[in-house]
Design a protein around this motif. Structure first.
Motif, PDB file in Angstrom:
ATOM      1  N   PRO A  95      15.225  49.444  13.728  1.00 22.44           N
ATOM      2  CA  PRO A  95      15.706  50.528  14.449  1.00 22.44           C
ATOM      3  C   PRO A  95      15.961  50.261  15.708  1.00 22.44           C
ATOM      4  CG  PRO A  95      13.388  50.453  14.530  1.00 22.44           C
ATOM      5  CD  PRO A  95      13.720  49.348  13.689  1.00 22.44           C
ATOM      6  N   ASN A  96      15.997  48.839  16.193  1.00 27.02           N
ATOM      7  CA  ASN A  96      16.055  48.199  17.583  1.00 27.02           C
ATOM      8  C   ASN A  96      17.599  48.323  17.850  1.00 27.02           C
ATOM      9  OD1 ASN A  96      13.447  47.558  17.914  1.00 27.02           O
ATOM     10  ND2 ASN A  96      14.162  45.371  18.411  1.00 27.02           N
ATOM     11  N   LYS A  97      18.732  48.164  16.909  1.00 23.94           N
ATOM     12  CA  LYS A  97      20.145  48.350  17.002  1.00 23.94           C
ATOM     13  C   LYS A  97      20.545  49.745  17.515  1.00 23.94           C
ATOM     14  CE  LYS A  97      23.354  45.900  15.127  1.00 23.94           C
ATOM     15  NZ  LYS A  97      23.938  44.744  14.078  1.00 23.94           N
ATOM     16  N   SER A  98      19.910  50.633  16.874  1.00 19.66           N
ATOM     17  CA  SER A  98      20.068  52.181  17.002  1.00 19.66           C
ATOM     18  C   SER A  98      19.701  52.436  18.616  1.00 19.66           C
ATOM     19  CB  SER A  98      19.379  53.081  16.027  1.00 19.66           C
ATOM     20  OG  SER A  98      20.044  52.598  14.881  1.00 19.66           O
ATOM     21  N   VAL A  99      18.412  51.885  19.069  1.00 21.37           N
ATOM     22  CA  VAL A  99      18.020  52.369  20.260  1.00 21.37           C
ATOM     23  C   VAL A  99      18.767  51.518  21.169  1.00 21.37           C
ATOM     24  CG1 VAL A  99      15.964  51.685  21.863  1.00 21.37           C
ATOM     25  CG2 VAL A  99      15.793  52.609  19.531  1.00 21.37           C
ATOM     26  N   LEU A 100      19.389  50.450  20.922  1.00 22.53           N
ATOM     27  CA  LEU A 100      20.224  49.774  22.112  1.00 22.53           C
ATOM     28  C   LEU A 100      21.322  50.171  22.133  1.00 22.53           C
ATOM     29  CD1 LEU A 100      18.739  46.037  21.398  1.00 22.53           C
ATOM     30  CD2 LEU A 100      18.466  47.329  23.274  1.00 22.53           C
ATOM     31  N   ASN A 101      22.144  50.695  20.929  1.00 24.62           N
ATOM     32  CA  ASN A 101      23.394  51.392  21.147  1.00 24.62           C
ATOM     33  C   ASN A 101      23.111  52.589  21.851  1.00 24.62           C
ATOM     34  OD1 ASN A 101      25.480  49.966  19.407  1.00 24.62           O
ATOM     35  ND2 ASN A 101      24.333  50.427  17.665  1.00 24.62           N
ATOM     36  N   TYR A 102      22.247  53.341  21.730  1.00 26.22           N
ATOM     37  CA  TYR A 102      22.001  54.542  22.431  1.00 26.22           C
ATOM     38  C   TYR A 102      22.244  54.262  23.951  1.00 26.22           C
ATOM     39  CZ  TYR A 102      20.001  58.544  24.880  1.00 26.22           C
ATOM     40  OH  TYR A 102      19.705  59.574  25.768  1.00 26.22           O
ATOM     41  N   ILE A 103      21.290  53.174  24.344  1.00 27.66           N
ATOM     42  CA  ILE A 103      21.076  52.943  25.748  1.00 27.66           C
ATOM     43  C   ILE A 103      22.503  52.410  26.098  1.00 27.66           C
ATOM     44  CG2 ILE A 103      20.096  51.246  27.211  1.00 27.66           C
ATOM     45  CD1 ILE A 103      17.476  51.504  25.486  1.00 27.66           C
ATOM     46  N   TYR A 104      23.083  51.638  25.383  1.00 20.25           N
ATOM     47  CA  TYR A 104      24.532  51.131  25.697  1.00 20.25           C
ATOM     48  C   TYR A 104      25.584  52.046  25.944  1.00 20.25           C
ATOM     49  CZ  TYR A 104      28.937  48.168  25.019  1.00 20.25           C
ATOM     50  OH  TYR A 104      30.155  47.697  25.260  1.00 20.25           O
ATOM     51  N   ALA A 105      25.710  53.192  25.285  1.00 21.86           N
ATOM     52  CA  ALA A 105      26.508  53.987  25.199  1.00 21.86           C
ATOM     53  C   ALA A 105      26.269  54.861  26.583  1.00 21.86           C
ATOM     54  CB  ALA A 105      26.657  55.367  24.081  1.00 21.86           C
ATOM     55  N   LYS A 106      24.809  55.136  26.721  1.00 22.19           N
ATOM     56  CA  LYS A 106      24.475  55.964  28.082  1.00 22.19           C
ATOM     57  C   LYS A 106      24.764  54.982  29.181  1.00 22.19           C
ATOM     58  CE  LYS A 106      20.437  58.406  30.075  1.00 22.19           C
ATOM     59  NZ  LYS A 106      21.382  58.623  31.109  1.00 22.19           N
ATOM     60  N   SER A 107      24.557  53.808  29.305  1.00 21.25           N
ATOM     61  CA  SER A 107      24.967  52.830  30.256  1.00 21.25           C
ATOM     62  C   SER A 107      26.499  53.010  30.623  1.00 21.25           C
ATOM     63  CB  SER A 107      24.607  51.480  30.140  1.00 21.25           C
ATOM     64  OG  SER A 107      23.229  51.266  29.892  1.00 21.25           O
TER      65      SER A 107
END
Length: 115
Positions: A95-107
């Motif tokens: 699930p790391n990929k999903s969490v990081l994608n969310y953070i990336y989009a927010k950033s």
């Protein structure tokens, strides 16, 4: 059987969590003393250890702290954090990929709203 599995799971979480507690305490102490570079170096050690241990929780926590320190220590920190995030997403599994994608989009959204 379920009870034994639960105990084993709980024990493993506690053991892995404690392996990092001392290092995180060092990071917090360095931060409180204003020693950002030392804190950053300690986070890098935690990140490498978490990668080796395949500890997803610690990988993300260390990655976020690394990003925080890059932003405060480097002049072009924002673009470096974005690049690091792309690299981390490319090498991560769920699930790391999903969490990081969310953070990336927010950033990216925050970056574009500021600029």
């Amino acid at each position: 059987m379920y009870f034994i599995f639960s105990l084993v799971l709980l024990f493993s979480v506690l053991v892995f969590g404690q392996n990092y507690d001392k290092q995180w305490k060092k990071v917090y102490a360095f931060e409180l003393d204003g020693k950002t570079k030392s804190a950053s170096e300690e986070v890098d050690k935690i990140y490498k250890k978490a990668k080796k241990d395949k500890n997803d929780e610690q990988i993300i926590k260390a990655f976020l702290y690394q990003s925080k320190f890059i932003l405060s220590l480097q002049e072009d920190g924002q673009s470096k954090v974005i690049q690091n995030m792309k690299n981390e997403i490319a090498t991560s599994l769920e699930p790391n990929k999903s969490v990081l994608n969310y953070i990336y989009a927010k950033s990216l959204r925050d970056y574009f709203s500021q600029n």
